[in-house]
Design an enzyme around this catalytic site. Structure first.
Site, PDB file in Angstrom:
ATOM      1  N   GLU A  81     -13.080 -36.631  42.728  1.00 51.40           N
ATOM      2  CA  GLU A  81     -14.134 -35.974  43.499  1.00 51.40           C
ATOM      3  C   GLU A  81     -15.141 -35.270  42.578  1.00 51.40           C
ATOM      4  OE1 GLU A  81     -12.016 -34.883  47.711  1.00 51.40           O
ATOM      5  OE2 GLU A  81     -11.650 -33.492  46.079  1.00 51.40           O
ATOM      6  N   CYS A 115     -20.815 -30.654  39.855  1.00 55.07           N
ATOM      7  CA  CYS A 115     -19.517 -30.280  39.283  1.00 55.07           C
ATOM      8  C   CYS A 115     -18.716 -31.570  39.110  1.00 55.07           C
ATOM      9  CB  CYS A 115     -18.840 -29.319  40.258  1.00 55.07           C
ATOM     10  SG  CYS A 115     -17.201 -28.837  39.777  1.00 55.07           S
ATOM     11  N   CYS A 130      -4.570 -33.014  37.167  1.00 56.47           N
ATOM     12  CA  CYS A 130      -4.571 -32.159  35.971  1.00 56.47           C
ATOM     13  C   CYS A 130      -3.119 -31.854  35.606  1.00 56.47           C
ATOM     14  CB  CYS A 130      -5.329 -30.862  36.233  1.00 56.47           C
ATOM     15  SG  CYS A 130      -5.372 -29.784  34.765  1.00 56.47           S
ATOM     16  N   CYS A 164      -1.960 -24.712  36.904  1.00 55.48           N
ATOM     17  CA  CYS A 164      -2.349 -23.322  37.186  1.00 55.48           C
ATOM     18  C   CYS A 164      -1.966 -23.029  38.640  1.00 55.48           C
ATOM     19  CB  CYS A 164      -3.849 -23.120  36.988  1.00 55.48           C
ATOM     20  SG  CYS A 164      -4.365 -23.420  35.297  1.00 55.48           S
ATOM     21  N   CYS A 200      -4.530 -23.364  41.702  1.00 55.45           N
ATOM     22  CA  CYS A 200      -5.463 -24.503  41.723  1.00 55.45           C
ATOM     23  C   CYS A 200      -4.871 -25.723  42.423  1.00 55.45           C
ATOM     24  CB  CYS A 200      -5.838 -24.843  40.278  1.00 55.45           C
ATOM     25  SG  CYS A 200      -6.856 -26.318  40.130  1.00 55.45           S
ATOM     26  N   GLY A 205      -9.343 -31.574  36.533  1.00 55.54           N
ATOM     27  CA  GLY A 205      -8.889 -31.859  35.171  1.00 55.54           C
ATOM     28  C   GLY A 205      -9.334 -30.861  34.125  1.00 55.54           C
ATOM     29  N   GLU A 206      -8.696 -30.977  32.968  1.00 54.43           N
ATOM     30  CA  GLU A 206      -8.999 -30.099  31.843  1.00 54.43           C
ATOM     31  C   GLU A 206      -9.779 -30.908  30.796  1.00 54.43           C
ATOM     32  OE1 GLU A 206      -8.940 -26.894  30.710  1.00 54.43           O
ATOM     33  OE2 GLU A 206      -9.763 -27.913  28.956  1.00 54.43           O
ATOM     34  N   SER A 214     -16.058 -26.153  31.093  1.00 51.14           N
ATOM     35  CA  SER A 214     -15.112 -25.081  31.442  1.00 51.14           C
ATOM     36  C   SER A 214     -13.714 -25.476  30.992  1.00 51.14           C
ATOM     37  CB  SER A 214     -15.131 -24.873  32.961  1.00 51.14           C
ATOM     38  OG  SER A 214     -14.088 -24.001  33.345  1.00 51.14           O
ATOM     39  N   SER A 234     -11.740 -20.040  31.366  1.00 52.29           N
ATOM     40  CA  SER A 234     -11.076 -19.535  32.574  1.00 52.29           C
ATOM     41  C   SER A 234     -10.120 -18.433  32.147  1.00 52.29           C
ATOM     42  CB  SER A 234     -10.328 -20.682  33.270  1.00 52.29           C
ATOM     43  OG  SER A 234     -11.258 -21.605  33.759  1.00 52.29           O
ATOM     44  N   LEU A 235     -10.563 -17.215  32.317  1.00 55.74           N
ATOM     45  CA  LEU A 235      -9.819 -16.067  31.786  1.00 55.74           C
ATOM     46  C   LEU A 235      -8.762 -15.598  32.807  1.00 55.74           C
ATOM     47  CD1 LEU A 235      -9.610 -13.927  29.516  1.00 55.74           C
ATOM     48  CD2 LEU A 235     -11.382 -12.619  30.697  1.00 55.74           C
ATOM     49  N   HIS A 236      -9.209 -15.153  33.925  1.00 55.85           N
ATOM     50  CA  HIS A 236      -8.361 -14.774  35.070  1.00 55.85           C
ATOM     51  C   HIS A 236      -7.442 -13.573  34.857  1.00 55.85           C
ATOM     52  CE1 HIS A 236     -10.157 -18.230  36.768  1.00 55.85           C
ATOM     53  NE2 HIS A 236      -9.398 -19.102  36.167  1.00 55.85           N
ATOM     54  N   ASN A 273     -10.309 -19.309  46.373  1.00 62.47           N
ATOM     55  CA  ASN A 273     -10.425 -20.242  47.498  1.00 62.47           C
ATOM     56  C   ASN A 273      -9.038 -20.706  47.915  1.00 62.47           C
ATOM     57  OD1 ASN A 273     -13.357 -20.333  47.465  1.00 62.47           O
ATOM     58  ND2 ASN A 273     -13.112 -21.347  45.489  1.00 62.47           N
ATOM     59  N   CYS A 300     -14.410 -24.269  44.184  1.00 65.27           N
ATOM     60  CA  CYS A 300     -13.657 -24.250  42.937  1.00 65.27           C
ATOM     61  C   CYS A 300     -12.166 -24.352  43.188  1.00 65.27           C
ATOM     62  CB  CYS A 300     -13.863 -22.916  42.221  1.00 65.27           C
ATOM     63  SG  CYS A 300     -15.278 -22.893  41.207  1.00 65.27           S
TER      64      CYS A 300
HETATM   65  N1  SAH Z   1      -9.726 -27.189  33.955  1.00 61.75           N
HETATM   66  C1  SAH Z   1     -10.879 -26.449  33.715  1.00 61.75           C
HETATM   67  C2  SAH Z   1     -12.053 -26.833  34.595  1.00 61.75           C
HETATM   68  C3  SAH Z   1     -11.740 -27.125  36.051  1.00 61.75           C
HETATM   69  S1  SAH Z   1     -11.255 -25.769  37.046  1.00 61.75           S
HETATM   70  C4  SAH Z   1     -10.601 -24.962  33.822  1.00 61.75           C
HETATM   71  O1  SAH Z   1      -9.521 -24.600  34.274  1.00 61.75           O
HETATM   72  O2  SAH Z   1     -11.449 -24.180  33.406  1.00 61.75           O
HETATM   73  C5  SAH Z   1     -12.819 -24.914  37.323  1.00 61.75           C
HETATM   74  C6  SAH Z   1     -12.681 -23.451  37.645  1.00 61.75           C
HETATM   75  O3  SAH Z   1     -12.143 -23.250  38.961  1.00 61.75           O
HETATM   76  C7  SAH Z   1     -11.753 -22.723  36.698  1.00 61.75           C
HETATM   77  O4  SAH Z   1     -12.300 -21.503  36.278  1.00 61.75           O
HETATM   78  C8  SAH Z   1     -10.553 -22.478  37.565  1.00 61.75           C
HETATM   79  O5  SAH Z   1      -9.773 -21.430  37.094  1.00 61.75           O
HETATM   80  C9  SAH Z   1     -11.190 -22.214  38.912  1.00 61.75           C
HETATM   81  N2  SAH Z   1     -10.258 -22.331  40.043  1.00 61.75           N
HETATM   82  C10 SAH Z   1      -9.201 -23.132  40.139  1.00 61.75           C
HETATM   83  N3  SAH Z   1      -8.606 -22.969  41.355  1.00 61.75           N
HETATM   84  C11 SAH Z   1      -9.321 -22.045  42.029  1.00 61.75           C
HETATM   85  C12 SAH Z   1      -9.228 -21.479  43.343  1.00 61.75           C
HETATM   86  N4  SAH Z   1      -8.288 -21.857  44.193  1.00 61.75           N
HETATM   87  N5  SAH Z   1     -10.147 -20.568  43.703  1.00 61.75           N
HETATM   88  C13 SAH Z   1     -11.122 -20.209  42.852  1.00 61.75           C
HETATM   89  N6  SAH Z   1     -11.277 -20.714  41.617  1.00 61.75           N
HETATM   90  C14 SAH Z   1     -10.378 -21.624  41.195  1.00 61.75           C
HETATM   91 FE1  SF4 Z   2      -6.218 -27.833  35.604  1.00 58.15          FE
HETATM   92 FE2  SF4 Z   2      -8.331 -26.166  35.534  1.00 58.15          FE
HETATM   93 FE3  SF4 Z   2      -6.889 -26.483  37.787  1.00 58.15          FE
HETATM   94 FE4  SF4 Z   2      -5.821 -25.211  35.711  1.00 58.15          FE
HETATM   95  S1  SF4 Z   2      -7.621 -24.551  36.914  1.00 58.15           S
HETATM   96  S2  SF4 Z   2      -4.796 -26.772  36.959  1.00 58.15           S
HETATM   97  S3  SF4 Z   2      -6.665 -26.335  34.005  1.00 58.15           S
HETATM   98  S4  SF4 Z   2      -8.111 -28.017  36.781  1.00 58.15           S
END
Ligand code: SAH
Ligand code: SF4
Length: 353
Positions: free
Chosen positions: A97, A110, A117, A121, A124, A165-166, A197, A220-222, A296, A346
């Site tokens: 997608e 995007c 992936c 995480c 996600c 994906g990463e 990212s 992606s710090l979090h 989300n 996201c």
């Molecule tokens: N794998 C890469 C890029 C794809 S994810 C990464 O992790 O950076 C893109 C962004 O969406 C990242 O910052 C990720 O942490 C964030 N993300 C993933 N799941 C999410 C969710 N459920 N709600 C909000 N942001 C989310």
């Molecule tokens: Fe993969 Fe990025 Fe989702 Fe983490 S946030 S599972 S690295 S796509």
């Protein structure tokens, strides 16, 4: 399988690779520039559109190399936000997608770099669906070319590698896609309209810095703390926050760009007073800004374990959190949840393989 994919498609080849192909075929090198320009600038999906290429070469290419690396299956439009989600199919029937997100003066695409992936995480949906394979550069670039075909050439003004994906775990193909996007004979997108990212793969961040591409980088710090980050991002056990902070400092210095920190707000996990203090310290250590993302919902994935317990921080609390950071002169962007209604926001991208 990889070489089969590479041999079969012309899309995804860089200018240098096309020059090599022309030499292999006994053609003149300048044909490579013409074909490159047709595919990536003029959105040609048919060799017969390439009117300045001799018919004999067009036929040779037609017989041996497919142009389209992806096929558009459907697109879903959210009337409330203007967000549009595309579903594409690969030649081996994998689904991926991409999402077009409109804003005042821009349209951001995007894009995905992997089918699923491997990084798991906890917040996600893509992580929850598992991992199938890396995308080729052709499949990465075609997301932009096919969406541009719908929206019109040059309508999409920005690209973010924030789909499925990463990207830094698919390094070679990601680099090739960036080389294609930023080439002056190609899309016309400048490097500062492209953001990669990453969840944080330090040696690859340094390699990207040394590539000379100088695109924007988002980490992606979090969480500002190792233990909390490890709990929601298992990859942090392998590549610590400290290693990643060293890598992004190198990136910022080498490329002379500002790092974006992505920060998805999870109630009770990363929205406390000490989290604000931790963030202030990190932001002081590197030229940066923070992109706050409301969490989300991933309930459509029926998650279990910690994923099932995650809740979004209420919006008024997110605003307070942002204001406290701004008080310390930190640039904070507060992203709207865009496309939540079509599971295009996201971290919500997930499809059946
Ligand atoms: N794998 C890469 C890029 C794809 S994810 C990464 O992790 O950076 C893109 C962004 O969406 C990242 O910052 C990720 O942490 C964030 N993300 C993933 N799941 C999410 C969710 N459920 N709600 C909000 N942001 C989310
Ligand atoms: Fe993969 Fe990025 Fe989702 Fe983490 S946030 S599972 S690295 S796509």
């Amino acid at each position: 399988m990889k070489s089969v994919i590479k041999d079969r498609f012309i899309k995804g080849r860089t200018l240098d690779e096309l020059k090599d192909l022309m030499l292999e075929l006994g053609e003149q090198k300048f044909r490579a520039e013409q074909i490159f320009n047709w595919m990536y600038n003029h959105l040609a999906f048919d060799y017969d559109q390439m009117v300045n290429i001799p018919k004999s070469l067009r036929n040779k290419l037609k017989e041996n190399y497919d142009i389209a690396a992806l096929e558009k299956v459907t697109s879903e439009y959210s009337a409330s936000t203007g967000t549009e989600k595309y579903l594409f199919k690969t030649f081996d029937n994998r689904n991926i997608e991409s999402v077009v997100i409109p804003d005042k003066d821009r349209k951001t695409l995007c894009i995905s770099t992997q089918v699923g992936c491997p990084l798991d995480c906890k917040f996600c949906a893509t992580g929850l669906m598992g991992y199938k394979r890396n995308l080729t550069a052709g499949e990465i670039v075609d997301q932009y070319l096919l969406a541009s075909k719908d929206y019109g050439a040059k309508e999409i003004t920005n690209i973010v590698y924030m789909g499925m994906g990463e990207p830094l775990l698919n390094f070679e193909e990601t680099i090739k896609s960036l080389q294609i996007f930023t080439n002056e004979l190609s899309t016309g997108l400048s490097r500062n309209r492209i953001t990669v990212s990453t969840s944080g793969i330090p040696h690859k961040i340094k390699e990207l810095a040394d590539s000379g591409l100088r695109v924007k980088l988002a980490l992606s710090l979090h969480s500002a703390f190792e233990d909390i980050r490890s709990k929601i991002m298992p990859i942090n056990e392998k590549y610590s926050l400290k290693q990643n902070l060293d890598a992004i400092k190198y990136y910022a210095k080498t490329t002379k760009t500002r790092i974006t920190f992505e920060y998805t707000m999870l109630e009770g996990i990363n929205d406390r007073e000490e989290d604000i203090k931790g963030l202030i310290k990190i932001c002081a250590s590197v030229p940066s800004k923070i992109n706050i993302i409301p969490f989300n919902s991933i309930k459509h994935m029926n998650p279990d374990g910690i994923s099932a317990e995650l809740e979004p921080t209420p919006f008024h609390k997110i605003q307070l959190f942002a204001d406290k950071l701004r008080d310390k002169n930190i640039t904070v962007m507060l992203r709207d949840t865009q496309g939540d209604d079509i599971a295009a926001a996201c971290g919500q991208l997930a499809v059946k393989f």
